[in-house]
Enzyme design. Sequence first.
Site, PDB file in Angstrom:
ATOM      1  N   CYS A 327       0.216  -1.778  -0.284  1.00 46.80           N
ATOM      2  CA  CYS A 327       0.250  -0.597   0.401  1.00 46.80           C
ATOM      3  C   CYS A 327       1.300   1.253  -0.486  1.00 46.80           C
ATOM      4  CB  CYS A 327      -0.884  -0.025   1.006  1.00 46.80           C
ATOM      5  SG  CYS A 327      -2.371   0.627   1.249  1.00 46.80           S
ATOM      6  N   HIS A 426      -3.661  -5.226   1.051  1.00 48.40           N
ATOM      7  CA  HIS A 426      -3.729  -5.866   2.436  1.00 48.40           C
ATOM      8  C   HIS A 426      -4.203  -7.901   2.758  1.00 48.40           C
ATOM      9  CE1 HIS A 426      -2.556  -1.819   3.656  1.00 48.40           C
ATOM     10  NE2 HIS A 426      -3.538  -1.376   3.114  1.00 48.40           N
TER      11      HIS A 426
END
Length: 515
Positions: A327, A426
């Site tokens: 991310c 994630h």
Amino acid sequence: MVLGTSSGVGKSLVTAGLCRLLRRRGEQPVPFKGQNMSLNGYVDEDGGEMAYAQAMQAWAAGLTPCAAMNPVLLKPQGDGSSEVIHLGRSAGVSRAEDYYRDWFRPGWLAIRRGLDVCRKQQGRLVLEGAGSPVEVNLQARDLTNLRLAQFLRARCVLVADIERGGVFAQIIGTLQLLRPVERSLMAGLLINRFRGQRSLFDEGRVWLEQRTGLPVLGVLPWLGERFPPEDSLDLLERQARKPRAELRLAVLRLPSISNFSDMDPLAAEATVQLDWLLPTDTVDQYDAVLLPGSKQTMADLKAMQAARMDERLQRYVAAGGAVLAICGGLQMLGQRLHDPRGLEAETPGDMGGLGLLPLVTTFEPGKVQRQWTATTTWPQPGQPCTGFELHHGRTTAPIHGAQSLYTQPGLGWVSPCGRVVGTYLHGCLEAGPWRRHWLNRLRSRRGLPPLPTAVPHHAAQRDRLLDRLADALAEDVNLEPLLHESSCPHPQPLSRFPCAGMMGIPYPLRWAPPG
């Protein structure tokens, strides 16, 4: 309701354990935390953002996580302000000094709406408080502790962490600051994280019961394994040493680190030593460096540059080191980061990235929040990876020089040499086969034999930890005062607690916003 004498005493774990134990008993527990402050997030099936702790409690209860279980989420931004999430969606940004003035009524309305959703589960609400319930300067507008407990007439257990020391002062001080109407809700005390022979605490247990008039429901042992903390300040406590570890991996503990639970599957690997480093530390001795998520990507990148970590990482990769970024970490790996609307800083601008992948990230209004089941193209094609996206910014690879990590474009990239990997997904490391294939590449460079890749999803290990927690509660805690209203003790007279009611904190038992 699980209340605590302070932050970090184990409320989230106790709540999760209660949910799993009630589920075993044939009930349907429904976890709920009215307001949480955390950068450790999760995205539900509808794209709603919530704290990871409440997602874990939902799994413990046998439920699918839902943002209504955490209707108010505050995400600190490092400058005295926080992003405010209501029922899974960003509602704005507030400075600390303005929050209780501007966001109290909308927050209470979000909590009421979240409760309405959770009540449809037709189960027993298991509530978690936040921090200490008796911060007297904030108590009048505390959304998620005693106001909610009174609104629902919840039976409350007060958890204290004996590992921190001062457990008697924690408990007595907290009870003394309760008003009589709040004190009447207290059903018992719970001592957490006790090490050694528990009979040594028998005298303390008797003293507490005589002094407070409340039963000590149990003394929970120190369980060893730790679930993801709410606060990144607790990360350094989780560096368990593994003398027989064969690989050493470093995670950069960025100033605005988020979603650090992404690293739990690696920490659970018996052959992996996972160390949390500051941007000023050296990385040369590690087999791989991991860049986690960040709430403030550009600010954290500037912190790395100020500490010259960017130069150390570039030399590390040039010398053959491996990097895995998730991310915000992925965004840092690229060539440029553009912020034309000033979403990452007070003024628009752009900056150079680490230059380890040929990527460009542009920060735009709106947040990407969605779950994925992606299919890998590397290092073993065809492996499923489940997870979620949760980020501002869109990343592209305008020039050749990086392979897509998944068959779905725009989710991740890997360098031609395979040593630099970046993903927006994630939870990607929870996929056992993909994680092991990546680790085996590192092991091969060290001349180590490969690990088996036919391993289950990390959720199986998380379930075992939840079971262990429920086992400890079943063995060491008397739940009857919590489960049956007739078991609740009568409130102690105010004279027993001379500080109760101080500051004349006024709020009604059942309050609702207009309309």
